[in-house]
Scaffold this motif. Structure first.
Motif, PDB file in Angstrom:
ATOM      1  N   VAL A 248      32.986  54.440  39.473  1.00 52.79           N
ATOM      2  CA  VAL A 248      32.812  53.417  38.445  1.00 52.79           C
ATOM      3  C   VAL A 248      32.586  52.063  39.104  1.00 52.79           C
ATOM      4  O   VAL A 248      32.891  51.859  40.280  1.00 52.79           O
ATOM      5  CB  VAL A 248      34.044  53.339  37.507  1.00 52.79           C
ATOM      6  N   PHE A 249      32.058  51.139  38.317  1.00 50.09           N
ATOM      7  CA  PHE A 249      31.955  49.746  38.759  1.00 50.09           C
ATOM      8  C   PHE A 249      32.451  48.856  37.625  1.00 50.09           C
ATOM      9  O   PHE A 249      32.430  49.235  36.453  1.00 50.09           O
ATOM     10  CB  PHE A 249      30.520  49.377  39.145  1.00 50.09           C
ATOM     11  N   SER A 250      32.892  47.665  37.992  1.00 52.30           N
ATOM     12  CA  SER A 250      33.341  46.693  37.006  1.00 52.30           C
ATOM     13  C   SER A 250      32.646  45.367  37.275  1.00 52.30           C
ATOM     14  O   SER A 250      32.368  45.028  38.433  1.00 52.30           O
ATOM     15  CB  SER A 250      34.859  46.507  37.086  1.00 52.30           C
ATOM     16  N   LEU A 251      32.335  44.647  36.223  1.00 50.56           N
ATOM     17  CA  LEU A 251      31.724  43.331  36.354  1.00 50.56           C
ATOM     18  C   LEU A 251      32.799  42.295  36.665  1.00 50.56           C
ATOM     19  O   LEU A 251      33.864  42.304  36.060  1.00 50.56           O
ATOM     20  CB  LEU A 251      30.979  42.965  35.073  1.00 50.56           C
ATOM     21  N   ALA A 252      32.503  41.398  37.599  1.00 53.77           N
ATOM     22  CA  ALA A 252      33.502  40.411  38.016  1.00 53.77           C
ATOM     23  C   ALA A 252      32.812  39.267  38.749  1.00 53.77           C
ATOM     24  O   ALA A 252      31.698  39.424  39.251  1.00 53.77           O
ATOM     25  CB  ALA A 252      34.551  41.052  38.910  1.00 53.77           C
ATOM     26  N   PRO A 253      33.468  38.113  38.845  1.00 48.72           N
ATOM     27  CA  PRO A 253      32.921  36.969  39.573  1.00 48.72           C
ATOM     28  C   PRO A 253      33.277  37.034  41.050  1.00 48.72           C
ATOM     29  O   PRO A 253      34.232  37.709  41.428  1.00 48.72           O
ATOM     30  CB  PRO A 253      33.623  35.783  38.921  1.00 48.72           C
ATOM     31  N   PRO A 254      32.567  36.317  41.904  1.00 47.11           N
ATOM     32  CA  PRO A 254      32.928  36.294  43.323  1.00 47.11           C
ATOM     33  C   PRO A 254      34.262  35.592  43.555  1.00 47.11           C
ATOM     34  O   PRO A 254      34.960  35.885  44.519  1.00 47.11           O
ATOM     35  CB  PRO A 254      31.776  35.517  43.981  1.00 47.11           C
ATOM     36  N   ASP A 255      34.604  34.655  42.665  1.00 52.09           N
ATOM     37  CA  ASP A 255      35.887  33.963  42.806  1.00 52.09           C
ATOM     38  C   ASP A 255      36.913  34.544  41.837  1.00 52.09           C
ATOM     39  O   ASP A 255      37.740  33.838  41.270  1.00 52.09           O
ATOM     40  CB  ASP A 255      35.729  32.463  42.557  1.00 52.09           C
ATOM     41  N   TRP A 256      36.843  35.843  41.640  1.00 56.60           N
ATOM     42  CA  TRP A 256      37.772  36.534  40.748  1.00 56.60           C
ATOM     43  C   TRP A 256      39.193  36.173  41.139  1.00 56.60           C
ATOM     44  O   TRP A 256      39.547  36.166  42.326  1.00 56.60           O
ATOM     45  CB  TRP A 256      37.550  38.041  40.873  1.00 56.60           C
ATOM     46  N   PRO A 257      40.061  35.834  40.160  1.00 53.00           N
ATOM     47  CA  PRO A 257      41.366  35.265  40.497  1.00 53.00           C
ATOM     48  C   PRO A 257      42.339  36.207  41.188  1.00 53.00           C
ATOM     49  O   PRO A 257      43.293  35.757  41.804  1.00 53.00           O
ATOM     50  CB  PRO A 257      41.918  34.828  39.129  1.00 53.00           C
ATOM     51  N   GLN A 258      42.105  37.528  41.104  1.00 49.41           N
ATOM     52  CA  GLN A 258      43.039  38.475  41.723  1.00 49.41           C
ATOM     53  C   GLN A 258      42.577  38.843  43.142  1.00 49.41           C
ATOM     54  O   GLN A 258      41.392  39.040  43.378  1.00 49.41           O
ATOM     55  CB  GLN A 258      43.123  39.751  40.882  1.00 49.41           C
ATOM     56  N   PRO A 259      43.506  38.940  44.093  1.00 46.97           N
ATOM     57  CA  PRO A 259      43.116  39.402  45.438  1.00 46.97           C
ATOM     58  C   PRO A 259      42.648  40.851  45.381  1.00 46.97           C
ATOM     59  O   PRO A 259      43.202  41.664  44.628  1.00 46.97           O
ATOM     60  CB  PRO A 259      44.407  39.256  46.253  1.00 46.97           C
ATOM     61  N   LEU A 260      41.625  41.167  46.163  1.00 47.98           N
ATOM     62  CA  LEU A 260      41.094  42.528  46.186  1.00 47.98           C
ATOM     63  C   LEU A 260      41.878  43.374  47.186  1.00 47.98           C
ATOM     64  O   LEU A 260      42.067  42.966  48.336  1.00 47.98           O
ATOM     65  CB  LEU A 260      39.618  42.518  46.555  1.00 47.98           C
ATOM     66  N   PRO A 261      42.308  44.560  46.775  1.00 47.06           N
ATOM     67  CA  PRO A 261      43.031  45.428  47.711  1.00 47.06           C
ATOM     68  C   PRO A 261      42.072  46.054  48.724  1.00 47.06           C
ATOM     69  O   PRO A 261      40.852  46.053  48.527  1.00 47.06           O
ATOM     70  CB  PRO A 261      43.625  46.500  46.785  1.00 47.06           C
ATOM     71  N   ASP A 262      42.628  46.587  49.783  1.00 51.12           N
ATOM     72  CA  ASP A 262      41.801  47.336  50.734  1.00 51.12           C
ATOM     73  C   ASP A 262      41.119  48.478  49.993  1.00 51.12           C
ATOM     74  O   ASP A 262      41.733  49.166  49.175  1.00 51.12           O
ATOM     75  CB  ASP A 262      42.677  47.901  51.859  1.00 51.12           C
ATOM     76  N   GLY A 263      39.843  48.649  50.271  1.00 51.28           N
ATOM     77  CA  GLY A 263      39.099  49.721  49.624  1.00 51.28           C
ATOM     78  C   GLY A 263      38.277  49.271  48.439  1.00 51.28           C
ATOM     79  O   GLY A 263      37.549  50.074  47.854  1.00 51.28           O
ATOM     80  N   VAL A 264      38.375  47.981  48.062  1.00 45.70           N
ATOM     81  CA  VAL A 264      37.566  47.435  46.965  1.00 45.70           C
ATOM     82  C   VAL A 264      36.829  46.201  47.464  1.00 45.70           C
ATOM     83  O   VAL A 264      37.406  45.348  48.150  1.00 45.70           O
ATOM     84  CB  VAL A 264      38.433  47.056  45.739  1.00 45.70           C
ATOM     85  N   VAL A 265      35.523  46.115  47.148  1.00 46.84           N
ATOM     86  CA  VAL A 265      34.718  44.963  47.557  1.00 46.84           C
ATOM     87  C   VAL A 265      33.958  44.432  46.356  1.00 46.84           C
ATOM     88  O   VAL A 265      33.755  45.131  45.359  1.00 46.84           O
ATOM     89  CB  VAL A 265      33.713  45.322  48.677  1.00 46.84           C
TER      90      VAL A 265
END
Length: 311
Positions: A248-265
């Motif tokens: 799956v993919f999700s739409l999001a901004p580059p400055d998304w407020p949540q930190p990305l976990p390892d394994g997600v870019v």
């Protein structure tokens, strides 16, 4: 000189233009021009220096604006003491979507707090549809919506426009990557996501915005499916968990407020095919002064400050 005329003249001086004062006061520009002309006739002297870039007060205009501000401040103090129980500050109820760039609001809220320190803002996280219902029932004074509502009972102005990218599992992003001649990973073409499923929000939460996304995805060869009604809202933890599982993919901004976990870019989309807009929306018949001040502050904000990259 009446209170209404004072308000109009002060707005013209503070905005530096007749059109700016008209937007702030929600009047027509000819109406503002007529008020200023009437005051100049009454005082028998020019109060504004007019130029192609706007207006500025004459010496007499500066004196009048200062005195008018003092009179209006005393009037508002008197009205507040009568209308509001002693010690109870006015509360401005503000609706926010789950994901919002605070830069859209920060400057305007700071101006409001400085001008009306006794006031208080109470924020409520609600979907666009829920905000519209709350605005119409009087439970919200201002909402930040993902689509402009229909009808004449609500006024709106755009305060943000955010090109969207996508959140992907790292291994999926690597498979879809198309390096350029120098080996750098560029923006991702939307049609490359055709084998993945869009992690959608509920259509009932924002129907027009949902339909716009679906139309763009279909035009690039994707076959999106809506979330079943009654399913869980797409809070950040839900998004990241689903994306991390792959497929799956999700739409999001580059400055998304949540930190990305390892394994997600996060990856940008080539050509910015999806742009999420934010509309400040309020009841058209509202006469709240604090709301009018906040709307004017949002209108004065530099549009570049609310442009970014978001879902």
């Amino acid at each position: 000189m009446e209170l209404r005329e004072m308000r109009v003249f002060v707005a013209v001086v503070e905005e530096g233009s007749l059109s700016g004062a008209a937007r702030r006061l929600r009047l027509s520009q000819p109406a503002v021009s007529q008020v200023v002309a009437a005051v100049e006739r009454e005082l028998d002297q020019p109060l504004l220096i007019r130029a192609s870039t706007g207006v500025r007060p004459t010496t007499a205009g500066e004196v009048l604006a200062a005195e008018a501000r003092a009179v209006l401040a005393r009037y508002e103090q008197a009205m507040a003491a009568v209308v509001r129980p002693e010690g109870e500050p006015p509360v401005l109820h503000l609706g926010l979507p789950l994901e919002v760039r605070m830069e859209v609001l920060a400057g305007a809220l700071a101006e409001l707090a400085s001008a009306r320190p006794a006031g208080r803002v109470e924020a409520h996280h609600l979907s666009t549809s829920a905000q519209v219902a709350a605005l119409r029932s009087g439970r919200l004074d201002l909402g930040l919506l993902r689509e402009r509502p229909d009808g004449d009972d609500l006024d709106a102005m755009q305060v943000g426009a955010e090109p969207l990218g996508v959140l992907l599992a790292s291994r999926v992003a690597d498979e879809l990557a198309t390096p350029d001649a120098d080996g750098r990973i560029g923006a991702l073409r939307l049609d490359r996501l055709a084998g993945l499923e869009w992690l959608s929000f509920r259509r009932a939460d924002s129907p027009a915005w949902f339909d716009e996304i679906v139309a763009v995805l279909r035009s690039h060869g994707l076959r999106p499916r809506p979330q079943p009604e009654g399913s869980q809202s797409l809070i950040p933890e839900v998004k990241l968990t689903a994306v991390l599982s792959g497929g799956v993919f999700s739409l999001a901004p580059p400055d998304w407020p949540q930190p990305l976990p390892d394994g997600v870019v996060w990856r940008p989309l080539a050509g910015n095919p999806l742009v999420r807009r934010t509309w400040a929306t309020w009841p058209a018949d509202s006469r709240r002064r604090d709301l009018g001040f906040l709307i004017a502050a949002l209108d004065r904000a530099d549009p570049s400050e609310s442009d970014g990259t978001h879902k």
